[in-house]
Design a protein around this motif. Structure first.
Motif, PDB file in Angstrom:
ATOM      1  N   GLN A   1       0.841  -1.023   0.202  1.00  0.00           N
ATOM      2  CA  GLN A   1       0.210  -0.226   0.131  1.00  0.00           C
ATOM      3  C   GLN A   1       0.698   1.644   0.179  1.00  0.00           C
ATOM      4  O   GLN A   1       1.598   1.139   1.258  1.00  0.00           O
ATOM      5  N   GLY A   2       0.840   2.255  -0.962  1.00  0.00           N
ATOM      6  CA  GLY A   2       2.123   2.951  -1.555  1.00  0.00           C
ATOM      7  C   GLY A   2       1.505   4.463  -0.722  1.00  0.00           C
ATOM      8  O   GLY A   2       2.190   4.178   0.844  1.00  0.00           O
ATOM      9  N   ALA A   3       0.663   5.063  -0.852  1.00  0.00           N
ATOM     10  CA  ALA A   3       0.170   6.326   0.249  1.00  0.00           C
ATOM     11  C   ALA A   3       0.230   6.703   1.150  1.00  0.00           C
ATOM     12  O   ALA A   3       0.148   7.209   2.055  1.00  0.00           O
ATOM     13  N   GLY A   4      -0.805   5.086   1.666  1.00  0.00           N
ATOM     14  CA  GLY A   4      -1.239   4.386   3.099  1.00  0.00           C
ATOM     15  C   GLY A   4       0.610   4.897   3.733  1.00  0.00           C
ATOM     16  O   GLY A   4      -0.231   4.767   5.346  1.00  0.00           O
ATOM     17  N   GLY A   5       1.149   4.954   3.531  1.00  0.00           N
ATOM     18  CA  GLY A   5       2.342   5.085   4.375  1.00  0.00           C
ATOM     19  C   GLY A   5       3.985   3.984   3.904  1.00  0.00           C
ATOM     20  O   GLY A   5       4.640   3.367   4.717  1.00  0.00           O
ATOM     21  N   MET A   6       3.491   2.976   2.715  1.00  0.00           N
ATOM     22  CA  MET A   6       4.784   2.740   2.030  1.00  0.00           C
ATOM     23  C   MET A   6       4.343   0.919   2.659  1.00  0.00           C
ATOM     24  O   MET A   6       5.218   0.896   3.292  1.00  0.00           O
ATOM     25  N   ILE A   7       3.260   0.221   2.964  1.00  0.00           N
ATOM     26  CA  ILE A   7       2.846  -0.943   4.237  1.00  0.00           C
ATOM     27  C   ILE A   7       3.011  -1.517   3.617  1.00  0.00           C
ATOM     28  O   ILE A   7       1.881  -1.959   2.427  1.00  0.00           O
ATOM     29  N   VAL A   8       3.929  -2.825   3.255  1.00  0.00           N
ATOM     30  CA  VAL A   8       4.567  -4.184   3.076  1.00  0.00           C
ATOM     31  C   VAL A   8       3.462  -5.362   3.144  1.00  0.00           C
ATOM     32  O   VAL A   8       3.441  -5.777   4.715  1.00  0.00           O
TER      33      VAL A   8
ATOM     34  N   LEU B   1      11.100   3.607   5.818  1.00  0.00           N
ATOM     35  CA  LEU B   1      11.399   3.786   7.593  1.00  0.00           C
ATOM     36  C   LEU B   1      10.403   4.547   8.640  1.00  0.00           C
ATOM     37  O   LEU B   1       9.817   6.231   7.793  1.00  0.00           O
ATOM     38  N   GLU B   2       9.749   3.927   8.907  1.00  0.00           N
ATOM     39  CA  GLU B   2       8.451   4.789  10.013  1.00  0.00           C
ATOM     40  C   GLU B   2       9.269   4.997  10.921  1.00  0.00           C
ATOM     41  O   GLU B   2       9.354   4.359  11.850  1.00  0.00           O
ATOM     42  N   LEU B   3       9.311   5.867  11.414  1.00  0.00           N
ATOM     43  CA  LEU B   3       9.607   7.086  12.554  1.00  0.00           C
ATOM     44  C   LEU B   3       8.504   7.504  13.301  1.00  0.00           C
ATOM     45  O   LEU B   3       7.073   6.991  12.945  1.00  0.00           O
ATOM     46  N   ARG B   4       8.987   6.863  14.738  1.00  0.00           N
ATOM     47  CA  ARG B   4       8.310   7.105  16.166  1.00  0.00           C
ATOM     48  C   ARG B   4       7.560   8.639  15.642  1.00  0.00           C
ATOM     49  O   ARG B   4       8.684   9.579  15.937  1.00  0.00           O
ATOM     50  N   ALA B   5       6.076   8.776  16.787  1.00  0.00           N
ATOM     51  CA  ALA B   5       6.221   9.813  15.871  1.00  0.00           C
ATOM     52  C   ALA B   5       4.459   9.693  16.626  1.00  0.00           C
ATOM     53  O   ALA B   5       3.947   9.633  17.014  1.00  0.00           O
TER      54      ALA B   5
ATOM     55  N   SER C   1       1.712  14.787   9.742  1.00  0.00           N
ATOM     56  CA  SER C   1       2.723  14.796  11.083  1.00  0.00           C
ATOM     57  C   SER C   1       4.101  16.051  10.539  1.00  0.00           C
ATOM     58  O   SER C   1       4.235  16.212  10.186  1.00  0.00           O
ATOM     59  N   ALA C   2       4.002  16.234  12.045  1.00  0.00           N
ATOM     60  CA  ALA C   2       4.945  17.600  12.049  1.00  0.00           C
ATOM     61  C   ALA C   2       6.617  17.246  11.627  1.00  0.00           C
ATOM     62  O   ALA C   2       7.017  18.174  10.723  1.00  0.00           O
ATOM     63  N   MET C   3       6.362  16.115  11.417  1.00  0.00           N
ATOM     64  CA  MET C   3       7.876  15.824  10.968  1.00  0.00           C
ATOM     65  C   MET C   3       8.124  16.113   9.910  1.00  0.00           C
ATOM     66  O   MET C   3       9.336  16.298   9.221  1.00  0.00           O
ATOM     67  N   ARG C   4       7.154  15.714   8.812  1.00  0.00           N
ATOM     68  CA  ARG C   4       7.062  15.914   7.445  1.00  0.00           C
ATOM     69  C   ARG C   4       8.040  17.041   6.593  1.00  0.00           C
ATOM     70  O   ARG C   4       9.167  17.020   5.778  1.00  0.00           O
TER      71      ARG C   4
ATOM     72  N   GLY D   1      19.594  18.241  -1.713  1.00  0.00           N
ATOM     73  CA  GLY D   1      19.882  17.669  -2.875  1.00  0.00           C
ATOM     74  C   GLY D   1      19.593  16.536  -2.928  1.00  0.00           C
ATOM     75  O   GLY D   1      19.652  16.423  -4.481  1.00  0.00           O
ATOM     76  N   VAL D   2      18.276  15.815  -1.917  1.00  0.00           N
ATOM     77  CA  VAL D   2      18.131  15.516  -2.309  1.00  0.00           C
ATOM     78  C   VAL D   2      16.309  15.344  -2.747  1.00  0.00           C
ATOM     79  O   VAL D   2      16.000  15.870  -1.896  1.00  0.00           O
ATOM     80  N   LEU D   3      15.815  14.962  -3.661  1.00  0.00           N
ATOM     81  CA  LEU D   3      14.042  14.790  -3.527  1.00  0.00           C
ATOM     82  C   LEU D   3      12.784  13.211  -2.329  1.00  0.00           C
ATOM     83  O   LEU D   3      13.364  12.075  -3.379  1.00  0.00           O
ATOM     84  N   LEU D   4      13.267  13.091  -1.605  1.00  0.00           N
ATOM     85  CA  LEU D   4      12.254  12.939  -1.140  1.00  0.00           C
ATOM     86  C   LEU D   4      11.291  13.047  -0.430  1.00  0.00           C
ATOM     87  O   LEU D   4      11.316  14.383  -0.055  1.00  0.00           O
ATOM     88  N   ARG D   5       9.703  12.401  -0.283  1.00  0.00           N
ATOM     89  CA  ARG D   5       8.663  13.750  -0.242  1.00  0.00           C
ATOM     90  C   ARG D   5       7.574  12.384   0.911  1.00  0.00           C
ATOM     91  O   ARG D   5       6.917  11.881   0.618  1.00  0.00           O
ATOM     92  N   PRO D   6       8.955  12.521   2.113  1.00  0.00           N
ATOM     93  CA  PRO D   6       7.963  11.888   3.393  1.00  0.00           C
ATOM     94  C   PRO D   6       5.999  11.691   3.404  1.00  0.00           C
ATOM     95  O   PRO D   6       5.456  12.494   2.933  1.00  0.00           O
ATOM     96  N   LEU D   7       5.912  10.777   3.443  1.00  0.00           N
ATOM     97  CA  LEU D   7       4.259  10.364   4.256  1.00  0.00           C
ATOM     98  C   LEU D   7       4.197  10.662   5.154  1.00  0.00           C
ATOM     99  O   LEU D   7       4.456   9.664   6.056  1.00  0.00           O
TER     100      LEU D   7
END
Ligand SMILES: Cc1ncc(COP(=O)(O)O)c(C=O)c1O
Length: 412
Positions: free
Chosen positions: A195-202, A349-353, A360-363, A374-380
């Motif tokens: 499940q992708g947008a829901g949190g990369m849940i395998v 990786l799912e961070l504890r929050a 999440s304010a982490m995002r 210089g890295v494009l990553l868009r945390p969910l």
């Protein structure tokens, strides 16, 4: 940020920045930006035929794509229907499933089942089957009701078990629902294995296998939304291949054109299609978009699939998989890292929050931190994931993980 050009895994901005696209520009790019083989195929096609109405007409590029796709998909998926993107591929599958039964005089069999944490797109029908989220909240009144059942989110097990000792009890909700209401249910839609947008849940493959068996038992169609997982993302061409599962309908998009042009495809079995074969014109599947089967998009898709034939694409994916494994293992030692997940070319990786979830304010902090380096990553939300184009070099992927490690050490 204004991007002037791109090459391989890099985006080059107008103000002189070079950014590593570690998420394949929303998961679409497979063989690198501005891939010369795909670019040339589009240019050649444009000089011959750019587009033609696909109702009553067809063209070489579309027919070639149908042939190529049939070579890769399970042999039971014999028919295909073009649309424009992932959301429309999903809309087509849902509508086909419902009309499949109504054409047979079983109009009462029209309800849909979807999974918790699911995401299937932003059009109204696709939003309805997606789980509640900040993306859907303002549109609650526009969404039609669906049955929602547990997904196999092992880190936050919905039935409180441990993966090492469980027997996929989470599928029990689906089992009960289908036993009680199977007569009214047309289809179950899932994102197979991931499940992708829901949190990369395998998910464990057994979850999908059990869902397949339940659908068969209760005469319910299984829709596999492979919009994200298709075209090698999970390590095989399709996630369903890993589980050895054949869905009744399968949705494809995103990587289908190698990330060059929008295109959606919905495949189905003979059995699904047969319900549309009558002389009665009311039984026709009346669904078409202006640009459906666009010849340039077909040419891009054919070129992308030719790259699968000619180049060691699955070796590249295997290298990415290995590096995800090594680096995620290292990241597990940090207290803030609650869970790590991976499948094929995708590592997360799912961070504890305290405020876990998309908002999440982490995002924003993480996003900015990565971009400044210089890295494009868009945390969910609190889930950081890496989903690179397959042409990423090992040292480039290590750099992405170095930046993630730096963030984990500096920010938490
Ligand atoms: C599994 C899945 N289905 C459908 C979609 C919708 O695709 P699109 O954005 O092309 O409409 C997405 C998009 O992220 C997706 O991940």
């Amino acid at each position: 940020m204004q991007v002037e050009r791109a090459k391989g895994v890099y985006l080059y901005t107008r103000d002189g920045k070079k950014i590593l696209d570690a998420i394949s520009s929303w998961w679409v790019n497979l063989h690198g930006h501005a891939n010369p083989r795909i670019a040339a195929a589009i240019a050649e096609q444009a000089r011959k035929l750019e587009h033609v109405i696909i109702a009553g007409f067809t063209h070489d590029a579309a027919e070639e794509l149908a042939r190529r796709l049939r070579k890769w998909v399970m042999p039971q998926l014999t028919h295909l229907f073009f649309s424009d993107d992932g959301s429309t591929a999903v809309e087509v599958a849902l509508k086909m499933a419902v009309q499949h039964f109504s054409n047979q005089g079983r109009g009462e069999k029209r309800e849909i089942v979807a999974l918790e944490h699911g995401y299937h797109g932003d059009t109204a029908g696709a939003m309805s089957v997606s789980d509640d989220s900040p993306f859907t909240e303002p549109f609650a009144a526009m969404r039609y009701p669906v049955h929602r059942v547990h997904a196999a989110y092992c880190y936050r097990c919905p039935v409180g078990l441990k993966r090492e000792t469980c027997h996929i009890e989470c599928v029990g909700q689906l089992e009960t629902l289908l036993a009680e209401r199977g007569e009214k249910i047309a289809a179950v839609i899932v994102e197979p294995l991931l499940q992708g947008a829901g949190g990369m849940i395998v998910h464990p493959a057994e979850f999908l296998q059990k869902a397949r068996a339940l659908c068969t038992k209760h005469d319910v169609l299984l829709i596999a939304d492979e919009v994200l997982t298709g075209f090698g993302r999970t390590g095989k061409m399709f996630a369903c291949d890993i589980a050895g599962v054949t869905p009744d309908l399968m949705c494809l998009s995103k990587g289908i054109t190698g990330g060059f042009l929008p295109m959606g495809v919905t495949l189905c079995t003979d059995r699904v299609e047969a319900a549309f074969g009558s002389e009665d014109r009311r039984h026709t599947f009346y669904h078409g978009h202006s640009y459906t089967g666009n010849a340039l998009a077909c040419a891009a898709a054919n070129a992308s699939l030719q790259i699968f034939d000619d180049e060691p694409v699955f070796d590249r994916i295997a290298t990415i998989t290995r590096i995800h494994g090594e680096r995620l293992l290292q990241l597990r030692q940090y207290a803030v890292v609650g869970d790590t997940r991976q499948i094929g070319s995708i590592g997360a990786l799912e961070l504890r929050a305290e405020d876990a979830g998309y908002l999440s304010a982490m995002r924003p902090k993480l996003y900015q931190f990565f971009l400044e380096r210089g890295v494009l990553l868009r945390p969910l939300g609190n889930v950081v994931y890496v989903l690179p184009p397959y042409v990423i070099e090992p040292e480039e992927l290590h750099r992405v993980y170095d930046v993630i490690t730096e963030a984990v050490e500096a920010l938490f």
